[in-house]
Each structure stands twice: as C-alpha cells, then as structure tokens.
Design a protein around this motif. Structure first.
Motif, mmCIF file in Angstrom:
data_model
loop_
_atom_site.group_PDB
_atom_site.id
_atom_site.type_symbol
_atom_site.label_atom_id
_atom_site.label_comp_id
_atom_site.label_asym_id
_atom_site.label_seq_id
_atom_site.Cartn_x
_atom_site.Cartn_y
_atom_site.Cartn_z
ATOM 1 N N THR A 1 30.231 18.729 88.519
ATOM 2 C CA THR A 1 31.117 18.848 88.716
ATOM 3 C C THR A 1 32.251 18.613 88.241
ATOM 4 O OG1 THR A 1 31.522 17.058 90.159
ATOM 5 C CG2 THR A 1 30.603 18.347 91.229
ATOM 6 N N ALA A 2 32.840 19.129 87.969
ATOM 7 C CA ALA A 2 34.077 18.886 87.071
ATOM 8 C C ALA A 2 34.796 17.790 87.102
ATOM 9 C CB ALA A 2 35.155 20.038 86.861
ATOM 10 N N VAL A 3 34.676 16.453 85.926
ATOM 11 C CA VAL A 3 34.824 15.186 85.594
ATOM 12 C C VAL A 3 36.342 14.780 87.132
ATOM 13 C CG1 VAL A 3 35.565 13.149 84.880
ATOM 14 C CG2 VAL A 3 34.049 14.284 84.083
ATOM 15 N N SER A 4 35.902 14.368 87.864
ATOM 16 C CA SER A 4 37.309 14.101 88.946
ATOM 17 C C SER A 4 37.995 12.849 88.413
ATOM 18 C CB SER A 4 36.843 14.313 90.276
ATOM 19 O OG SER A 4 36.486 13.473 90.751
ATOM 20 N N GLN A 5 37.305 11.996 87.789
ATOM 21 C CA GLN A 5 37.936 10.650 87.547
ATOM 22 C C GLN A 5 38.310 10.280 86.092
ATOM 23 O OE1 GLN A 5 35.666 7.315 86.922
ATOM 24 N NE2 GLN A 5 37.295 6.169 86.773
ATOM 25 N N VAL A 6 39.731 10.377 85.971
ATOM 26 C CA VAL A 6 41.043 10.633 84.344
ATOM 27 C C VAL A 6 40.603 9.811 83.905
ATOM 28 C CG1 VAL A 6 42.972 11.602 83.771
ATOM 29 C CG2 VAL A 6 42.415 12.179 85.769
ATOM 30 N N SER A 7 40.254 9.818 82.614
ATOM 31 C CA SER A 7 40.220 8.239 81.621
ATOM 32 C C SER A 7 41.469 7.719 81.889
ATOM 33 C CB SER A 7 39.087 8.876 80.473
ATOM 34 O OG SER A 7 40.483 9.900 79.585
ATOM 35 N N ALA A 8 41.249 6.706 81.124
ATOM 36 C CA ALA A 8 42.586 5.905 79.944
ATOM 37 C C ALA A 8 43.054 6.915 79.446
ATOM 38 C CB ALA A 8 42.476 4.882 79.980
ATOM 39 N N PRO B 1 38.590 19.277 82.621
ATOM 40 C CA PRO B 1 38.596 18.717 84.152
ATOM 41 C C PRO B 1 39.844 19.429 83.948
ATOM 42 C CG PRO B 1 39.241 17.279 82.053
ATOM 43 C CD PRO B 1 38.163 17.675 81.935
ATOM 44 N N PRO B 2 39.731 19.757 85.371
ATOM 45 C CA PRO B 2 41.407 20.498 85.619
ATOM 46 C C PRO B 2 42.540 19.857 85.909
ATOM 47 C CG PRO B 2 39.818 20.817 88.172
ATOM 48 C CD PRO B 2 39.363 19.668 86.534
ATOM 49 N N TRP C 1 35.950 16.335 75.656
ATOM 50 C CA TRP C 1 35.384 17.036 76.331
ATOM 51 C C TRP C 1 33.886 16.796 75.518
ATOM 52 C CZ3 TRP C 1 36.725 22.933 77.051
ATOM 53 C CH2 TRP C 1 36.315 23.233 77.603
ATOM 54 N N THR C 2 33.766 16.829 74.267
ATOM 55 C CA THR C 2 32.638 16.740 73.603
ATOM 56 C C THR C 2 31.810 15.905 73.802
ATOM 57 O OG1 THR C 2 33.963 18.229 71.775
ATOM 58 C CG2 THR C 2 31.214 17.558 71.132
ATOM 59 N N GLU C 3 32.448 15.116 74.478
ATOM 60 C CA GLU C 3 31.319 13.119 74.155
ATOM 61 C C GLU C 3 30.961 13.327 75.763
ATOM 62 O OE1 GLU C 3 34.702 10.118 74.164
ATOM 63 O OE2 GLU C 3 35.034 10.519 72.282
ATOM 64 N N ARG C 4 31.547 14.378 76.882
ATOM 65 C CA ARG C 4 31.107 14.321 77.893
ATOM 66 C C ARG C 4 29.251 15.281 77.844
ATOM 67 N NH1 ARG C 4 36.768 14.006 81.376
ATOM 68 N NH2 ARG C 4 36.590 12.851 81.822
ATOM 69 N N ALA C 5 30.231 16.196 76.966
ATOM 70 C CA ALA C 5 28.753 16.830 77.039
ATOM 71 C C ALA C 5 27.531 16.555 76.516
ATOM 72 C CB ALA C 5 29.494 18.498 76.710
ATOM 73 N N ASP C 6 27.998 16.029 75.341
ATOM 74 C CA ASP C 6 27.165 15.136 74.209
ATOM 75 C C ASP C 6 26.239 14.316 74.897
ATOM 76 O OD1 ASP C 6 27.465 16.422 72.295
ATOM 77 O OD2 ASP C 6 28.463 14.985 71.374
ATOM 78 N N LEU C 7 26.960 13.650 75.955
ATOM 79 C CA LEU C 7 25.958 12.715 77.081
ATOM 80 C C LEU C 7 25.034 12.722 77.731
ATOM 81 C CD1 LEU C 7 26.097 9.920 77.969
ATOM 82 C CD2 LEU C 7 27.658 10.067 79.335
ATOM 83 N N GLN C 8 25.199 13.992 78.057
ATOM 84 C CA GLN C 8 24.401 15.113 79.205
ATOM 85 C C GLN C 8 22.958 15.467 77.837
ATOM 86 O OE1 GLN C 8 24.407 14.911 82.194
ATOM 87 N NE2 GLN C 8 26.463 14.195 82.130
ATOM 88 N N LEU C 9 24.039 16.026 76.645
ATOM 89 C CA LEU C 9 22.487 16.750 76.095
ATOM 90 C C LEU C 9 21.589 15.422 74.911
ATOM 91 C CD1 LEU C 9 21.142 18.463 73.680
ATOM 92 C CD2 LEU C 9 23.519 17.388 72.111
ATOM 93 N N TYR C 10 22.262 14.384 75.125
ATOM 94 C CA TYR C 10 21.384 13.141 75.234
ATOM 95 C C TYR C 10 20.477 12.676 76.505
ATOM 96 C CZ TYR C 10 25.143 11.557 71.745
ATOM 97 O OH TYR C 10 25.266 11.936 70.523
#
Length: 244
Positions: A220-227, A186-187, A196-205
């Motif tokens: 696209t880059a994640v626009s929603q910022v996590s807690a 996320p920029p 970041w790794t969790e997001r990539a792994d989710l797509q790998l699954y």
C-alpha cells in the motif's frame, strides 16, 4: 554632460546564426528536419522544438531521459500532495545485462535495451511516463494507479519483457528478463523525488535478492511519514507550530 546609455544591440539576424551544427545533430539522430522555408519564423520554431525534444530523450531508446524523468517525477509528487490520488513508481532493471555485453558484445546489449524500451512502452498507458534513467535501468511513473491494480500492471510488464527474443546475426535470439520494484507516493504528503525513488529501489533490490525476473511492490502507499517529509510539511508551512 550626462552620457546617453547605449541602445541594446539589435537581435542577431537569422543569416548570422550558425545553424549547421544543430541541423547536423538532428539529421544524425534521425529526427525530422523542420518544415517551412529555412530562416522563416515557422522553420526556426520547428528547429527549436526539435532540439528541445532531442534534449529530453535518451539517444539509444528514444525514451524520456533522466533529466526529463525527474521533472515528471516532481510534477507527479506535487499532484499527489494536492489531490491525494494514488501514483505508482516502478523501477526496472534488466537481469544479467553485464553478461550480455561481455558475452555477445555491446551491439547486442544495445539491441536488448531497445527491445526492453519497446516492451515497456507497449505495456503502459499514454498518460504514463517511461524513462531510461541510466545503463540498463528504466523507470515508469503511473499516475492514478491504485494499489489494487499495481501488482497486476507490474506483472504484465514483466511478462511482456520476458517474451522478448532479441535477434542476433547468425546466432540464436537472446532471451531477456527484468526485475521490477514499485512504491506508491504517499498521498497528501509533500515528499521528494529521492525518497520516492529510494522506496522503489528498495523493492527492486528485494526482487533481485529473491532470484530476479520478478516483481516486488509495497502493498500500500506508505502511511508512515519520514522525518524528512515531516520537515517538508511543517518546516515552511503555516502549521509549523503544530509539529509534535
């Protein structure tokens, strides 16, 4: 009467250093031995540099290992947070790797991993970081990779791996495929390597669930910022009072 502090011990002389184990380690790993006269400053510096390089590399594939990968990942996150430039993280998993080991043996499995490592390095730019992060899992950090090009790059890597035919003694070559997942950092956000790794792994699954030998990437880059990311941004900054 005051006691005079003992002077610091003199540095250990080169002759007293036990360097045999270090030299043997370099020799067994196939690493070039340091140049220069043994015991000289140039030779010792070469030995230190070689050991540092060896400690940052995966012994089987020669790729960056997990420890060095995490350093590079955090460095790239810092850059994205400061500059806002796009960066893509790809996670790569060799399909049906356990079956390769069970059917053809671990030596064949090692050759598959080496072949995949070569395919990954042949498919990316010198500025990209390719790592083996464990078992049959690899990862690639691609700085300055806009979403418009991410899918194309990942597909090129997937096809390059699928073209591999790993030779076996007195047997037919082994075909290899891999599944890839990707996520953008996320920029302008102070994120973490784990998020970041969790997001990539989710797509790998997703790629695995959809049949393997395919690519799944966040569009696209994640626009929603996590807690957690919001806490990193506001919790220790001058903007803390602005948190909603």
């Amino acid at each position: 009467m005051p006691v005079t502090p003992a002077s610091p011990a003199a540095p250990t002389a080169t002759a007293d250093l036990r360097l045999d184990a270090a030299l043997l380690l370099l020799e067994q790993s196939g690493h070039a031995l340091p140049a220069g006269e043994p015991g000289s400053a140039r030779w010792l510096q070469g030995l230190v540099d070689a050991l540092c390089d060896l400690s940052s590399r995966d012994a089987l594939t020669g790729l960056v290992n997990r420890r060095s990968f995490l350093v590079a990942l955090n460095r790239e996150l810092d850059r994205v947070a400061r500059a806002g430039e796009p960066a893509l993280l790809l996670t790569v998993d060799v399909d049906h790797f356990k079956a390769v080991n069970d059917t053809h043996g671990h030596a064949a499995g090692d050759e598959v991993l080496r072949a995949v490592a070569r395919a990954l390095q042949d498919s990316v730019r010198p500025m990209d970081t390719v790592a083996r992060i464990g078992g049959e899992e690899f990862a690639i950090i691609l700085p300055n990779c806009p979403p418009a090009f991410g899918e194309t790059v990942a597909e090129r890597i997937r096809r390059r791996i699928a073209r591999q035919a790993v030779p076996q003694p007195n047997k037919a070559p082994l075909a290899v495929t891999a599944s890839l997942g990707g996520a953008y950092a996320p920029p302008w956000v102070r994120s973490t390597a784990s998020l970041w790794t969790e997001r990539a792994d989710l797509q790998l699954y997703r790629a695995k669930a959809q049949g393997r030998n395919r690519v799944c990437i966040e569009p696209t880059a994640v626009s929603q910022v996590s807690a957690e990311e919001k806490g990193l941004l506001f919790g220790t900054s001058q903007f803390q009072d602005l948190e909603p």
